[in-house]
Write a protein that holds these residues in place. Structure first.
Motif, PDB file in Angstrom:
ATOM      1  N   ARG A 227       0.607  -1.408  -0.091  1.00  0.00           N
ATOM      2  CA  ARG A 227       0.398   0.137   0.402  1.00  0.00           C
ATOM      3  C   ARG A 227       0.891   1.096  -0.003  1.00  0.00           C
ATOM      4  O   ARG A 227       0.626   2.193  -0.560  1.00  0.00           O
ATOM      5  N   ASP A 228       1.864   1.023   0.142  1.00  0.00           N
ATOM      6  CA  ASP A 228       2.867   2.216   0.363  1.00  0.00           C
ATOM      7  C   ASP A 228       3.801   2.656  -0.318  1.00  0.00           C
ATOM      8  O   ASP A 228       3.732   4.065  -1.118  1.00  0.00           O
ATOM      9  N   MET A 229       3.339   1.627  -0.818  1.00  0.00           N
ATOM     10  CA  MET A 229       4.778   1.527  -2.715  1.00  0.00           C
ATOM     11  C   MET A 229       3.103   2.508  -3.730  1.00  0.00           C
ATOM     12  O   MET A 229       4.301   2.938  -3.678  1.00  0.00           O
ATOM     13  N   GLU A 230       2.429   1.568  -3.287  1.00  0.00           N
ATOM     14  CA  GLU A 230       1.311   2.383  -4.811  1.00  0.00           C
ATOM     15  C   GLU A 230       0.869   3.206  -4.345  1.00  0.00           C
ATOM     16  O   GLU A 230       0.950   4.499  -4.921  1.00  0.00           O
ATOM     17  N   ARG A 231       1.471   3.957  -2.868  1.00  0.00           N
ATOM     18  CA  ARG A 231       0.668   5.382  -2.558  1.00  0.00           C
ATOM     19  C   ARG A 231       1.750   6.471  -3.358  1.00  0.00           C
ATOM     20  O   ARG A 231       1.451   7.229  -3.819  1.00  0.00           O
ATOM     21  N   ILE A 232       3.008   6.174  -2.408  1.00  0.00           N
ATOM     22  CA  ILE A 232       4.247   6.855  -3.375  1.00  0.00           C
ATOM     23  C   ILE A 232       4.341   6.744  -5.030  1.00  0.00           C
ATOM     24  O   ILE A 232       4.821   8.084  -5.552  1.00  0.00           O
ATOM     25  N   ALA A 233       3.772   5.758  -5.678  1.00  0.00           N
ATOM     26  CA  ALA A 233       4.267   5.481  -6.962  1.00  0.00           C
ATOM     27  C   ALA A 233       3.052   6.149  -7.322  1.00  0.00           C
ATOM     28  O   ALA A 233       3.749   7.102  -8.745  1.00  0.00           O
ATOM     29  N   ALA A 234       1.843   6.181  -7.185  1.00  0.00           N
ATOM     30  CA  ALA A 234       0.760   6.725  -7.796  1.00  0.00           C
ATOM     31  C   ALA A 234       0.751   8.801  -6.891  1.00  0.00           C
ATOM     32  O   ALA A 234       0.779   9.630  -7.901  1.00  0.00           O
ATOM     33  N   ILE A 235       2.012   8.788  -5.940  1.00  0.00           N
ATOM     34  CA  ILE A 235       2.175  10.429  -5.908  1.00  0.00           C
ATOM     35  C   ILE A 235       3.524  10.938  -6.724  1.00  0.00           C
ATOM     36  O   ILE A 235       3.539  11.799  -8.080  1.00  0.00           O
ATOM     37  N   ALA A 236       4.327   9.811  -7.176  1.00  0.00           N
ATOM     38  CA  ALA A 236       5.418  10.896  -8.058  1.00  0.00           C
ATOM     39  C   ALA A 236       5.074  10.197  -9.925  1.00  0.00           C
ATOM     40  O   ALA A 236       5.071  10.766 -10.222  1.00  0.00           O
TER      41      ALA A 236
END
Length: 112
Positions: free
Chosen positions: A100-109
């Motif tokens: 979930r953290d990785m997906e959130r960071i990828a969405a922001i990037a």
């Protein structure tokens, strides 16, 4: 003189009771002695929990399974499985959280 051996055939045992005959039919082939293996009296039973061999007859197995060592080993094994299950659940929760953290960071990037 005839030196040939006398060929005597055994007579069937007629004194067996009906219950003996029924019990013989109920026994599994794993516990019946094999007729061709005359040196082996009974098959053996292996308890994986205790890493122990015993006689394959029902009484030997029941004595073992009701023994303190076997019962303690079963209890220890159940506790170990429960602990392993809890560890696996915690690991799965961490993995889900990290994803979930990785997906959130990828969405922001990717939004930049």
């Amino acid at each position: 003189h005839n030196h040939d051996p006398i060929n005597i055939k055994p007579t069937p045992n007629l004194s067996k009771s009906i219950s003996d005959q029924n019990n013989n039919n109920i026994m599994s082939s794993a516990t019946k002695p094999k007729r061709q293996d005359k040196w082996r009296s009974l098959e053996r039973h292996y308890c994986a929990t205790c890493n122990a061999w015993m006689g394959g007859d029902r009484q030997s197995i029941l004595i073992h399974e009701n023994g303190k060592r076997h019962r303690d080993n079963v209890e220890r094994e159940a506790k170990r499985r429960e602990e392993d299950k809890l560890k696996e659940e915690v690991a799965q929760q961490r993995l889900n959280s990290d994803l979930r953290d990785m997906e959130r960071i990828a969405a922001i990037a990717s939004a930049r």
